[in-house]
Design an enzyme around this catalytic site. Sequence first.
Site, PDB file in Angstrom:
ATOM      1  N   GLU A 164      22.832  11.350  31.056  1.00  0.00           N
ATOM      2  CA  GLU A 164      22.539  12.495  30.188  1.00  0.00           C
ATOM      3  C   GLU A 164      22.841  13.823  30.869  1.00  0.00           C
ATOM      4  O   GLU A 164      23.393  14.738  30.252  1.00  0.00           O
ATOM      5  CB  GLU A 164      21.077  12.469  29.724  1.00  0.00           C
ATOM      6  CG  GLU A 164      20.781  11.400  28.679  1.00  0.00           C
ATOM      7  CD  GLU A 164      20.525  10.027  29.286  1.00  0.00           C
ATOM      8  OE1 GLU A 164      20.484   9.905  30.531  1.00  0.00           O
ATOM      9  OE2 GLU A 164      20.347   9.070  28.515  1.00  0.00           O
ATOM     10  N   HIS A 168      10.022   7.926  23.300  1.00  0.00           N
ATOM     11  CA  HIS A 168      11.111   7.995  22.317  1.00  0.00           C
ATOM     12  C   HIS A 168      10.665   8.646  21.015  1.00  0.00           C
ATOM     13  O   HIS A 168      11.225   8.386  19.966  1.00  0.00           O
ATOM     14  CB  HIS A 168      11.641   6.586  21.994  1.00  0.00           C
ATOM     15  CG  HIS A 168      12.344   5.919  23.122  1.00  0.00           C
ATOM     16  ND1 HIS A 168      11.693   5.415  24.210  1.00  0.00           N
ATOM     17  CD2 HIS A 168      13.663   5.672  23.337  1.00  0.00           C
ATOM     18  CE1 HIS A 168      12.563   4.869  25.049  1.00  0.00           C
ATOM     19  NE2 HIS A 168      13.771   5.013  24.544  1.00  0.00           N
TER      20      HIS A 168
END
Lengths: 332, 342
Positions: free
Chosen positions: A64, A133
Amino acid sequence: MDAMVRELSYAQAIQEAMAIAMDMDERVFLMGEDIGVYGGAFQVTGDLVERYGTERVIDTPISELGGAGVAVGAALTGMRPIFEFQFSDFATLAMEQIVNQAAKMRFMLGGEVSVPVVMRFPAGSGTGAAAQHSQSLEAWLGHVPGLKVIQPATPYDAKGMLLAAVADPDPVMIFEHKLLYKMKGPVPEGYYTVPIGKADIRREGRDLTIVATSIMVQKALDAAAALEAESIDVEVVDLRTIRPMDKQTVIDSVKKTSRLMCVYEAVKTLGIGAEVSAMIAESEAFDYLDAPIVRLGGAETPIPYNPELEKATVPQVPDIISAARDLVKGVR
Amino acid sequence: MAGASKAVADSRANLPFVYRQYSAEQLKQVLYKMYLIRRFEEGAEESYMRGLIHGTMHLSIGQEASAMGICMPLGEDDQITSTHRGHGHCIAKGAEVKRMFAEFFGKTTGYCKGRGGSMHIADVAKGNLGANGIVGGGIPIAVGAALSSKMMKTGKVVVSFFGDGANNEGAFHEALNMAAVWKLPVIFVCENNGYGMSTSTARSTAVKNIADRAAAYSMPGVIVNGNIFSEVAEASYKAVERARAGEGPTLIESKTYRHRGHSKSDRNRYRTKEEIEDWMSNRDPITLFENELSEFGFIDDKGIEAIRNGVAQEIADGIEFAKASPSPDVSETGNYVYTEQA
């Protein structure tokens, strides 16, 4: 809008916007984890790789920080990347590139460059994916000058705001609530934009202003519909952009209704509701208030796994109804 | 062969790379620029001591051959990302010292109009995408610039400078991996000056040589003596050729030394006086290059004197330019945050 506008889901609207952007400008390309043949974790990119090829729909390694940095570097040097984070939570791995690089590069270099990168963040709870999440981190990025941060709440806005983001010369962060991906709504064909930095009055009312973001807009509209039976007339303002915030629309609404409630899914403390409340307290609308401002936000906990607990941690329609009723009737 | 004619080339056949590759004029220009970097930093340091520059700065004195050697084979369109110790890279890529001084003095005529200072010095027109205050911050950005080059088919090569400290950042590993997977025209240049602030590479880094990391990303890892201009330039030349040919990235480890401390707060307690003295007296990159140029007959004492005088004049003029330049108005504090603002 013509009478027979077709309906698309929120995810389809985003996908169509990305396809239009790529058709219009060869500098536009997509990057992200598993956005190619897999179609993206939420099938937002879908089959775009088949139409545009692996050179413009680029699967990145699970990196990321590096991936965001590559997108920033490509934007800095003439491309128009749209970078998908698989989950908004993973922005935590890339904050360096977002906050220190993308947001500040134009400023640090005295206006010599711009960073026209678009980053997309599937956000929010309700999918049973638990604490890592399910977060709503938009206020983190909303705190950073140099970024623009938007939260489209409808398929129409999702398409129009994404196209506005791609056309924008500065970094635009788009927070997309995962539960909205399947929401259907009218979406015109072809190119149109919805301006960044403009709130939308989604429902007019006289008794109370609810400023809501993202999925809470629909919940606020549902609550407003229910409150109609009690003769409580709610105005719903969809903030749409949290940086730069459309203060005037909120101020004007509060001056009209004299009551303000902020509804957002992110953790309540130090969030968007605090900002909107303080902004009103500092404005000429303060004198118009007939009651204390109310914030409905997420609980001061991580998002739990258990579905009942998960629901209980974020505002739901009955919570909004009851808080609005109390506010209008002066129960507080 | 960029500069030297065939007859000249034959006479230089046994000399190191740069003396075969470049003309005497080009090499004298390199010496000029190495002095320019050194004197620029000395001038900046003195201005700091006199209170004309605030904040801090990270001096690369002792690393001039590394900056010049890496930039030697680059064209004006090629790009670099640089580091907090980036003054040398900026000058090597073609920046004017007067606008650099102006930036350090916080003036509107500076490269960043006084918004960036030493740590964000950039010269985008010359391909310097900027120094960076975050260790390793520029490495993925360089990979992104190389991706642009590949997608837009511009033929540009991108160099990412970073220090030994950055080789333990995640950004380094993620960026090298992606560059190798996508075969991008980027060169990773680790200027290993032995210390990440105070922590030596021996104490911080599991591999003996940072170039060894290249094996993990299937790219060539090259070690050069960063204080010998020709060695650095030769490695860079090969890496640029490889990148332009579409064969992908290279990691160059340029082993060097900074004579000064990490920044202005450094008390130099992690290294000995003897060590510093040894590098300054016996391995100074400018002295080494100057001696070679003399020995091989590229320059005489008069030529060296002329270069030193020319540099001194350019530095003095640069400082005067910076002093005389206007400061930004406080009413302009909000400029450049967003494009529509300015």
